[in-house]
Design a protein around this motif. Structure first.
Motif, PDB file in Angstrom:
ATOM      1  N   LYS A   5       0.470  10.188   0.003  1.00 17.44           N
ATOM      2  CA  LYS A   5       0.417  11.034  -1.189  1.00 17.44           C
ATOM      3  C   LYS A   5      -0.039  12.430  -0.775  1.00 17.44           C
ATOM      4  O   LYS A   5      -0.752  12.598   0.216  1.00 17.44           O
ATOM      5  N   ARG A   6       0.355  13.391  -1.584  1.00 16.68           N
ATOM      6  CA  ARG A   6      -0.117  14.757  -1.365  1.00 16.68           C
ATOM      7  C   ARG A   6      -1.285  15.027  -2.305  1.00 16.68           C
ATOM      8  O   ARG A   6      -1.251  14.661  -3.476  1.00 16.68           O
ATOM      9  N   ARG A   7      -2.334  15.648  -1.755  1.00 16.05           N
ATOM     10  CA  ARG A   7      -3.453  16.017  -2.609  1.00 16.05           C
ATOM     11  C   ARG A   7      -2.994  17.114  -3.576  1.00 16.05           C
ATOM     12  O   ARG A   7      -2.457  18.139  -3.141  1.00 16.05           O
ATOM     13  N   PRO A   8      -3.148  16.909  -4.884  1.00 13.07           N
ATOM     14  CA  PRO A   8      -2.670  17.898  -5.853  1.00 13.07           C
ATOM     15  C   PRO A   8      -3.204  19.296  -5.574  1.00 13.07           C
ATOM     16  O   PRO A   8      -4.358  19.483  -5.190  1.00 13.07           O
ATOM     17  N   GLY A   9      -2.307  20.278  -5.729  1.00 13.93           N
ATOM     18  CA  GLY A   9      -2.684  21.661  -5.526  1.00 13.93           C
ATOM     19  C   GLY A   9      -2.696  22.117  -4.089  1.00 13.93           C
ATOM     20  O   GLY A   9      -3.095  23.247  -3.799  1.00 13.93           O
ATOM     21  N   SER A  10      -2.262  21.265  -3.162  1.00  9.22           N
ATOM     22  CA  SER A  10      -2.288  21.608  -1.748  1.00  9.22           C
ATOM     23  C   SER A  10      -1.173  20.860  -1.035  1.00  9.22           C
ATOM     24  O   SER A  10      -0.455  20.063  -1.625  1.00  9.22           O
ATOM     25  N   ASP A  11      -1.050  21.119   0.261  1.00  9.14           N
ATOM     26  CA  ASP A  11      -0.127  20.353   1.095  1.00  9.14           C
ATOM     27  C   ASP A  11      -0.875  19.420   2.034  1.00  9.14           C
ATOM     28  O   ASP A  11      -0.340  18.970   3.045  1.00  9.14           O
ATOM     29  N   ILE A  12      -2.120  19.093   1.700  1.00  7.63           N
ATOM     30  CA  ILE A  12      -2.865  18.096   2.460  1.00  7.63           C
ATOM     31  C   ILE A  12      -2.317  16.715   2.108  1.00  7.63           C
ATOM     32  O   ILE A  12      -2.146  16.372   0.930  1.00  7.63           O
ATOM     33  N   LEU A  13      -2.022  15.933   3.123  1.00 13.10           N
ATOM     34  CA  LEU A  13      -1.478  14.592   2.938  1.00 13.10           C
ATOM     35  C   LEU A  13      -2.580  13.555   3.083  1.00 13.10           C
ATOM     36  O   LEU A  13      -3.418  13.640   3.979  1.00 13.10           O
ATOM     37  N   VAL A  14      -2.567  12.580   2.192  1.00 16.72           N
ATOM     38  CA  VAL A  14      -3.485  11.449   2.277  1.00 16.72           C
ATOM     39  C   VAL A  14      -2.649  10.232   2.657  1.00 16.72           C
ATOM     40  O   VAL A  14      -1.651   9.923   1.982  1.00 16.72           O
ATOM     41  N   VAL A  15      -3.033   9.565   3.739  1.00 15.50           N
ATOM     42  CA  VAL A  15      -2.229   8.485   4.300  1.00 15.50           C
ATOM     43  C   VAL A  15      -3.059   7.202   4.368  1.00 15.50           C
ATOM     44  O   VAL A  15      -4.176   7.197   4.895  1.00 15.50           O
ATOM     45  N   ALA A  16      -2.489   6.118   3.837  1.00 15.77           N
ATOM     46  CA  ALA A  16      -3.096   4.800   3.970  1.00 15.77           C
ATOM     47  C   ALA A  16      -2.544   4.152   5.231  1.00 15.77           C
ATOM     48  O   ALA A  16      -1.419   3.638   5.241  1.00 15.77           O
ATOM     49  N   ASN A  17      -3.309   4.213   6.324  1.00 13.78           N
ATOM     50  CA  ASN A  17      -2.928   3.553   7.575  1.00 13.78           C
ATOM     51  C   ASN A  17      -3.417   2.111   7.508  1.00 13.78           C
ATOM     52  O   ASN A  17      -4.599   1.829   7.725  1.00 13.78           O
ATOM     53  N   GLY A  18      -2.494   1.211   7.205  1.00 14.66           N
ATOM     54  CA  GLY A  18      -2.877  -0.175   6.936  1.00 14.66           C
ATOM     55  C   GLY A  18      -3.429  -0.929   8.111  1.00 14.66           C
ATOM     56  O   GLY A  18      -4.057  -1.976   7.944  1.00 14.66           O
ATOM     57  N   GLY A  19      -3.174  -0.440   9.338  1.00 10.91           N
ATOM     58  CA  GLY A  19      -3.759  -1.055  10.524  1.00 10.91           C
ATOM     59  C   GLY A  19      -2.959  -2.185  11.126  1.00 10.91           C
ATOM     60  O   GLY A  19      -3.262  -2.638  12.230  1.00 10.91           O
ATOM     61  N   ILE A  20      -1.920  -2.651  10.429  1.00  7.40           N
ATOM     62  CA  ILE A  20      -1.171  -3.818  10.897  1.00  7.40           C
ATOM     63  C   ILE A  20       0.051  -3.362  11.688  1.00  7.40           C
ATOM     64  O   ILE A  20       0.919  -2.661  11.166  1.00  7.40           O
ATOM     65  N   ALA A  21       0.138  -3.775  12.945  1.00 10.91           N
ATOM     66  CA  ALA A  21       1.292  -3.465  13.778  1.00 10.91           C
ATOM     67  C   ALA A  21       2.415  -4.456  13.500  1.00 10.91           C
ATOM     68  O   ALA A  21       2.194  -5.671  13.428  1.00 10.91           O
ATOM     69  N   THR A  22       3.627  -3.919  13.327  1.00 12.80           N
ATOM     70  CA  THR A  22       4.807  -4.760  13.114  1.00 12.80           C
ATOM     71  C   THR A  22       5.945  -4.225  13.973  1.00 12.80           C
ATOM     72  O   THR A  22       5.897  -3.109  14.487  1.00 12.80           O
ATOM     73  N   HIS A  23       6.998  -5.042  14.113  1.00 15.68           N
ATOM     74  CA  HIS A  23       8.193  -4.623  14.840  1.00 15.68           C
ATOM     75  C   HIS A  23       9.394  -5.256  14.151  1.00 15.68           C
ATOM     76  O   HIS A  23       9.339  -6.441  13.766  1.00 15.68           O
ATOM     77  N   PRO A  24      10.491  -4.499  13.997  1.00 16.69           N
ATOM     78  CA  PRO A  24      11.665  -5.054  13.308  1.00 16.69           C
ATOM     79  C   PRO A  24      12.171  -6.367  13.905  1.00 16.69           C
ATOM     80  O   PRO A  24      12.648  -7.235  13.169  1.00 16.69           O
ATOM     81  N   GLU A  25      12.059  -6.533  15.212  1.00 16.65           N
ATOM     82  CA  GLU A  25      12.524  -7.775  15.829  1.00 16.65           C
ATOM     83  C   GLU A  25      11.675  -8.973  15.430  1.00 16.65           C
ATOM     84  O   GLU A  25      12.116 -10.123  15.565  1.00 16.65           O
ATOM     85  N   SER A  26      10.467  -8.699  14.948  1.00 18.16           N
ATOM     86  CA  SER A  26       9.576  -9.778  14.497  1.00 18.16           C
ATOM     87  C   SER A  26       9.512  -9.859  12.975  1.00 18.16           C
ATOM     88  O   SER A  26       8.642 -10.548  12.427  1.00 18.16           O
ATOM     89  N   GLY A  27      10.409  -9.134  12.293  1.00 22.98           N
ATOM     90  CA  GLY A  27      10.404  -9.150  10.840  1.00 22.98           C
ATOM     91  C   GLY A  27       9.132  -8.542  10.285  1.00 22.98           C
ATOM     92  O   GLY A  27       8.735  -7.446  10.655  1.00 22.98           O
ATOM     93  N   ARG A  28       8.452  -9.279   9.413  1.00 23.40           N
ATOM     94  CA  ARG A  28       7.222  -8.795   8.802  1.00 23.40           C
ATOM     95  C   ARG A  28       5.983  -9.447   9.430  1.00 23.40           C
ATOM     96  O   ARG A  28       4.906  -9.453   8.844  1.00 23.40           O
TER      97      ARG A  28
END
Length: 360
Positions: A159-182
């Motif tokens: 999401k972008r912080r309203p009134g600015s171009d600062i981005l807020v990112v939820a880094n979920g911490g879970i590593a995945t790879h398409p070859e392993s699906g979800r």
């Protein structure tokens, strides 16, 4: 509701004209991906009262969307680990561009426009290193112009912080790879964080949960007009542990954990589908499709206020009257208000409800 061609066929040629606004697309208040009655996936435009204004076919299951701040244009994202994102002209119904993640990347289902609408930022996975990436796209012609690190692994909602171009990112911490699906590939070492990034990728703030809660994946967020962040989580550990699934945060101040009374909290089964502040910012809500619950808290005191029982509820968005929700059973409306839900038979809304006119 009619199909896009029947509803807006006469506007097809006009859609390329300058000066069109969301009013020309029927004034949708929200966007949501859904599975239609015929088994096809679609992006829907939804009126403030819950009526369906338009729909646009998608090539696969959608997850969330981003609404352009000025133009009647939406970007519909594939569900993780999808590789497509469609740019939809919501007046003509045409797909004006298709974003394809570069080799070695896939989308995580979310994106955010810059304050002036000239750039789109997308949360992505680097499939070689399994580290998070934020893709940068120029929005005239939708050309990829760069990327930077997300500040963690598994960036999900951005999401972008309203009134600015600062981005807020939820880094979920879970590593995945398409070859392993979800499949979750790094639970022994996973660590989620909430990052504030500049438009160029500089880390302005990053906070993590305590060690005992490192298996809580920060997945979905909302940002209030004053910068207060609501972070919703999904627990990857023992269900008996039942840690808090909501945190409130400001840049530089850390995470404040929020939880409903124990019996209600445990009904969520360790899973929150989405979060949003109410239209006036006074409340924050979270949804639990596994628990068929929507919970409401006071955004200032952090006190638990109420819950609503709604089967398979997940999408939630701010509304001037409170909190709007969608469900996997085709319901859309104001949560907690008797008679406010509209039921669209045969429709299965996906995880998110996106406001068209979010705070700028």
């Amino acid at each position: 509701m009619t199909t896009r061609r029947a509803f807006l066929g006469g506007l097809l040629a006009a859609s390329a004209a300058p000066g069109l606004s969301w009013a020309d697309a029927g004034s949708p208040a929200f966007l949501a991906a859904a599975l239609g009655p015929d088994g096809g996936y679609r992006l829907y435009g939804i009126a403030a009262g819950g009526d369906l204004i338009f729909w646009q076919p998608l090539p696969g299951r959608g997850h969330a969307a981003a609404a352009h701040p000025d133009r009647p244009e939406a970007v519909a994202f594939a569900r993780r680990p999808g590789t497509f994102a469609l740019v939809i002209d919501c007046v003509s119904g045409e797909t004006s561009a298709t974003l394809e993640s570069p080799a070695g990347r896939h989308f995580y289902g979310h994106g955010a426009f810059s304050l002036d609408g000239t750039r789109l930022y997308t949360s992505e996975n680097n499939t070689e290193t399994l580290e998070g990436v934020i893709g940068i796209w120029e929005t005239r012609g939708y050309r990829r112009i760069g990327e930077f690190a997300s500040g963690g692994i598994g960036p999900h909602e951005i999401k972008r912080r309203p009134g600015s171009d600062i981005l807020v990112v939820a880094n979920g911490g879970i590593a995945t790879h398409p070859e392993s699906g979800r499949a979750k590939l790094n639970l022994p070492t996973m660590r989620a964080n909430l990052s504030h990034l500049s438009a160029e990728g500089a880390v302005l703030d990053r906070v993590e949960l305590p060690e005992a809660m490192r298996l809580n994946s920060i997945r979905h967020i909302d940002v209030r007009a004053d910068g207060l962040v609501a972070a919703a989580m999904q627990w990857q550990g023992d269900e008996l542990a039942a840690p808090p699934l909501l945190a409130l945060a400001r840049a530089g101040e850390g995470l404040r954990l929020v939880q409903a009374p124990e019996p209600i909290h445990r009904r969520q089964r360790g899973y929150v589908g989405s979060t949003a502040f109410s239209g006036d910012g006074a409340q924050v809500g979270i949804t639990s499709p596994r628990g068929d619950l929507m919970l409401v808290f006071d955004a200032e005191t952090e006190a638990y206020e109420s819950f609503s029982r709604l089967r398979d509820v997940s999408g939630i968005a701010p509304d001037a009257r409170g909190l709007m929700v969608t469900t996997g059973t085709g319901q859309v409306g104001l949560a907690g208000v008797d008679g406010a839900m509209t039921h669209h038979m045969g429709l299965q809304f996906d995880n998110h409800l996106v406001p068209v006119h979010a705070p700028v």
